[in-house]
Design an enzyme around this catalytic site. Structure first.
Site, mmCIF file in Angstrom:
data_model
loop_
_atom_site.group_PDB
_atom_site.id
_atom_site.type_symbol
_atom_site.label_atom_id
_atom_site.label_comp_id
_atom_site.label_asym_id
_atom_site.label_seq_id
_atom_site.Cartn_x
_atom_site.Cartn_y
_atom_site.Cartn_z
ATOM 1 N N ASP A 54 -0.859 1.544 -4.049
ATOM 2 C CA ASP A 54 -1.699 0.616 -4.807
ATOM 3 C C ASP A 54 -3.004 1.247 -5.293
ATOM 4 O OD1 ASP A 54 -2.599 0.796 -2.178
ATOM 5 O OD2 ASP A 54 -3.474 -1.195 -2.202
ATOM 6 N N SER B 227 0.807 -1.222 0.000
ATOM 7 C CA SER B 227 0.000 0.000 0.000
ATOM 8 C C SER B 227 0.841 1.273 0.000
ATOM 9 C CB SER B 227 -0.954 -0.045 1.192
ATOM 10 O OG SER B 227 -1.864 1.013 1.117
ATOM 11 N N HIS B 228 0.735 2.048 1.052
ATOM 12 C CA HIS B 228 1.384 3.354 1.123
ATOM 13 C C HIS B 228 2.779 3.284 1.714
ATOM 14 C CE1 HIS B 228 -0.915 2.184 4.558
ATOM 15 N NE2 HIS B 228 -0.079 2.865 5.308
ATOM 16 N N LYS C 200 -11.494 0.127 -1.280
ATOM 17 C CA LYS C 200 -11.535 1.574 -1.399
ATOM 18 C C LYS C 200 -10.896 1.947 -2.723
ATOM 19 C CE LYS C 200 -7.610 1.998 1.770
ATOM 20 N NZ LYS C 200 -7.712 1.045 2.884
ATOM 21 N N ASP D 239 -2.323 6.564 -3.372
ATOM 22 C CA ASP D 239 -1.181 5.897 -2.733
ATOM 23 C C ASP D 239 -0.566 4.805 -3.609
ATOM 24 O OD1 ASP D 239 -3.204 4.022 -2.530
ATOM 25 O OD2 ASP D 239 -2.458 3.228 -0.636
ATOM 26 N N ASP E 252 -5.572 2.807 -3.819
ATOM 27 C CA ASP E 252 -6.889 2.766 -3.168
ATOM 28 C C ASP E 252 -7.154 3.962 -2.246
ATOM 29 O OD1 ASP E 252 -5.102 1.909 -1.255
ATOM 30 O OD2 ASP E 252 -6.180 0.071 -0.738
ATOM 31 N N ARG E 253 -6.100 4.669 -1.852
ATOM 32 C CA ARG E 253 -6.330 5.852 -0.998
ATOM 33 C C ARG E 253 -6.395 7.121 -1.838
ATOM 34 N NH1 ARG E 253 -2.765 5.421 4.521
ATOM 35 N NH2 ARG E 253 -3.609 3.436 5.195
ATOM 36 N N GLU F 213 -13.006 5.559 5.348
ATOM 37 C CA GLU F 213 -12.176 5.583 6.550
ATOM 38 C C GLU F 213 -11.436 6.913 6.606
ATOM 39 O OE1 GLU F 213 -10.482 1.688 7.887
ATOM 40 O OE2 GLU F 213 -10.049 1.559 5.760
HETATM 41 C C1 G1P Z 1 -4.385 1.632 8.285
HETATM 42 C C2 G1P Z 1 -5.581 2.545 8.362
HETATM 43 C C3 G1P Z 1 -6.836 1.774 8.056
HETATM 44 C C4 G1P Z 1 -6.705 1.096 6.699
HETATM 45 C C5 G1P Z 1 -5.438 0.269 6.656
HETATM 46 C C6 G1P Z 1 -5.193 -0.285 5.262
HETATM 47 O O1 G1P Z 1 -4.500 0.613 9.233
HETATM 48 O O2 G1P Z 1 -5.685 3.158 9.618
HETATM 49 O O3 G1P Z 1 -7.934 2.636 8.069
HETATM 50 O O4 G1P Z 1 -7.802 0.273 6.445
HETATM 51 O O5 G1P Z 1 -4.314 1.067 7.005
HETATM 52 O O6 G1P Z 1 -5.009 0.731 4.318
HETATM 53 P P1 G1P Z 1 -3.803 0.669 10.665
HETATM 54 O O7 G1P Z 1 -2.329 0.828 10.426
HETATM 55 O O8 G1P Z 1 -4.360 1.853 11.370
HETATM 56 O O9 G1P Z 1 -4.182 -0.642 11.299
HETATM 57 ZN ZN ZN Z 2 -3.381 1.413 -0.321
#
Ligand code: G1P
Ligand code: ZN
Length: 544
Positions: free
Chosen positions: A280, A113-114, A377, A278, A282-283, A364
């Site tokens: 991948d 992801s990010h 997302k 981000d 999705d954000r 979220e």
């Molecule tokens: C974080 C975000 C959460 C999201 C997840 C995946 O998780 O807070 O909302 O779904 O990344 O992108 P966390 O690190 O808080 O468990």
């Molecule tokens: Zn992501």
């Protein structure tokens, strides 16, 4: 073709978190590490045998290597057909779209992801089920149990598949189709939004936008959709070429990591609209001229205006937000007379609600918004939603948000992250606060009277499953709230997240400094949780 059965031994650390298994690249490169996890997917997801699997990733370091391993293992495990994004590229929402469109038995997404990418950074793998959404907890739990007892995996000996060559190749008995990663997704977006109206907005010459793809997966998607299909001027998409290390950056669309983009919305020649997504895809982050839309507000605004857009013209049945997300969406749901669900953190909790038609929009606070069009997302979807809204309303981002606050009140909101803190210290902090929750009820702290204090537990209204210990909520009688939880996605030590929220109905007070409004709640959090002394941190690492 020769199928090899390779002996292996279990690793004890392959329990998937909120979004799959996420570790340092080096960990994934250990002999048998990736293979064990992938075999555990094939061993437990038996529909994949003779079925179709989607495979792709966000282009980070190790993406291509991992895809080759997965393809050879899929062939050895009797998968009939695999759809792979060209170049190994598929965004998370596009994977969800493709799983649904072609009714496949699931998909494997390679992404952290990010989190940053590169040889010494992060990698990840997650499995999405046939509804296109992340594997639910019972599925990831069975996979995890399998990783603990695995003693061999199956793989074919073969040359690499050419991931850049569109069309069908074979790997043993298995068909590998290299598909256009963007096409199906772009068509879905065209069905949801008024592309003509957005095209006109760009054509007017009065509107300028920048989209920061952060050298991550959404580059090709944004270039095709925004510049080619919607006629945005060339150069609208910046950092549009996916790179294995995201250009050395941190592909997380927030005010800190997308700083350059934020600058483009300020100064003497600001753009009207800016957005980022981000690693991948999705954000999303949404910005106007000198204006930041918090993800929680964005969710509420999308829900309040959905009926104006083609894909949602008959209205939405309900909305859902993760527990730490601000209660702005609840106020919209109240006004519209629709349901609002509060779910634990993590997109997977929206899946059942979406499948059952109980909600159409969800989100979220962590820069994630989406709808029933896929089961993830979706960053670019949120950007197109905003573009469509801007085209309809012909107002600035700031005006749209202020109008929203005038109607519903403003939920001032901030999140404080303490990253990489000592795991034991963080767990003790949570544990001791949890012990005191019952005593807090009814107590008065300055202006704040505690209405409720609990450790959030969720019963899924569709399948009745219960998820406990999802974070501490301390709610006050004026609608303010303090939430504390430990991250489920960090890869080093523990990450403590503190979420603060205050409700302000008076429009005269809608332009105050968030940090000032929330300072008393921050001080109260310190008093209750003793973050400084317990973690040794004077202040949060990231404030959003
Ligand atoms: C974080 C975000 C959460 C999201 C997840 C995946 O998780 O807070 O909302 O779904 O990344 O992108 P966390 O690190 O808080 O468990
Ligand atoms: Zn992501």
């Amino acid at each position: 073709m020769n199928i090899e059965q390779i002996n292996t031994q279990p690793f004890s650390d392959q329990r998937p978190g909120t979004s799959g298994l996420r570790k340092k690249v080096r960990q994934f490169q250990q002999p048998h590490y990736l293979e064990n996890f992938v075999q555990s997917i094939f061993d437990t997801q038996t529909d994949l045998r003779s079925g179709t699997l989607v495979v792709g990733g966000d282009g980070r370091y190790y993406n291509r290597t991992a895809i080759q391993i997965i393809l050879r293992m899929a062939a050895a495990n009797g998968v009939a057909r695999v759809l792979v994004g060209q170049g190994g590229i598929l965004s998370t929402p596009a994977t969800s779209c493709i799983i649904r469109k072609y009714s496949t038995q699931g998909g494997i997404i390679l992404s952290a992801s990010h989190n940053p990418g590169g040889p010494s950074e992060d990698f990840g793998i997650k499995f999405n089920v046939s509804n296109g959404g992340p594997a639910p907890e019972n599925v990831t739990e069975t996979m995890y149990q399998r990783t603990l007892e695995i003693d061999s995996y199956r793989i074919v000996e073969a040359y690499d598949v050419d991931l850049d060559q569109p069309g069908t190749q074979t790997l043993g008995e298995m068909q590998v189709e290299i598909i256009d990663p963007v096409k199906d997704y772009a068509n879905l977006m065209r069905a949801l939004f008024d592309f003509d109206a957005i095209h006109q907005l760009f054509n007017s010459g009065l509107f300028r936008m920048r989209f920061d793809a952060m050298h991550a997966v959404n580059g090709p998607y944004a270039t095709q959709i925004l510049e080619k299909m919607l006629g945005a001027e060339p150069g609208t998409v910046i950092n549009g070429i996916p790179k294995e290390d995201f250009g050395g950056g941190h592909p997380d669309p927030n005010l800190v990591h997308a700083h350059d983009l934020v600058e483009m919305t300020r100064g003497h020649d600001p753009v009207d609209f800016a957005a980022a997504s981000d690693g991948d895809g999705d954000r999303n982050m949404i910005l106007g001229n000198n204006f930041f839309v918090t993800p929680s507000d964005s969710l509420a605004i999308l829900a309040a205006n959905a009926h104006m857009l083609p894909g949602y013209h008959s209205g939405i049945p309900g909305v859902a937000r993760s527990m730490p997300t601000s209660q702005a969406a609840d106020r919209v749901a109240d006004a519209l007379g629709i349901d609002c669900f509060e779910t634990p953190t993590g997109w997977k909790f929206f899946g059942n609600l979406l499948d059952a038609g109980k909600i159409a929009i969800c989100g979220e606070e962590s820069f994630g918004t989406g709808s029933d069009h896929v089961r993830e997302k979706d960053g670019l979807w949120a950007v197109l939603f905003w573009l469509n809204l801007l085209a309809i309303k012909q107002q600035s981002v700031s005006t749209i948000v202020h109008d929203h606050w005038r109607r519903f009140g403003r939920n001032y909101y901030t999140r404080h992250d303490y990253e990489g803190v000592d795991k034991e210290a963080a767990e003790t902090l949570m544990k001791e606060l949890r012990f005191r929750l019952d005593d807090l009820k009814g107590q008065q702290f300055g202006d704040y009277k505690v209405d409720y204090a609990d450790d959030f537990s969720y019963t899924d209204p569709v399948d009745g499953s219960v998820s406990e210990n999802q974070g501490i909520r301390i709610g006050f009688t004026d609608g303010s709230r303090i939430v504390l939880r430990l991250s489920g996605t960090g890869t080093v030590g523990a990450t403590l997240r503190v979420y603060l929220e205050a409700y302000e109905p008076d429009p005269e007070k809608h332009d105050l400094e968030t940090a000032t409004i929330l300072a008393p709640l921050a001080a109260l959090t310190e008093e209750l949780a003793e973050i400084r002394s317990r973690t040794g941190r004077e202040k949060p690492d990231v404030i959003t």
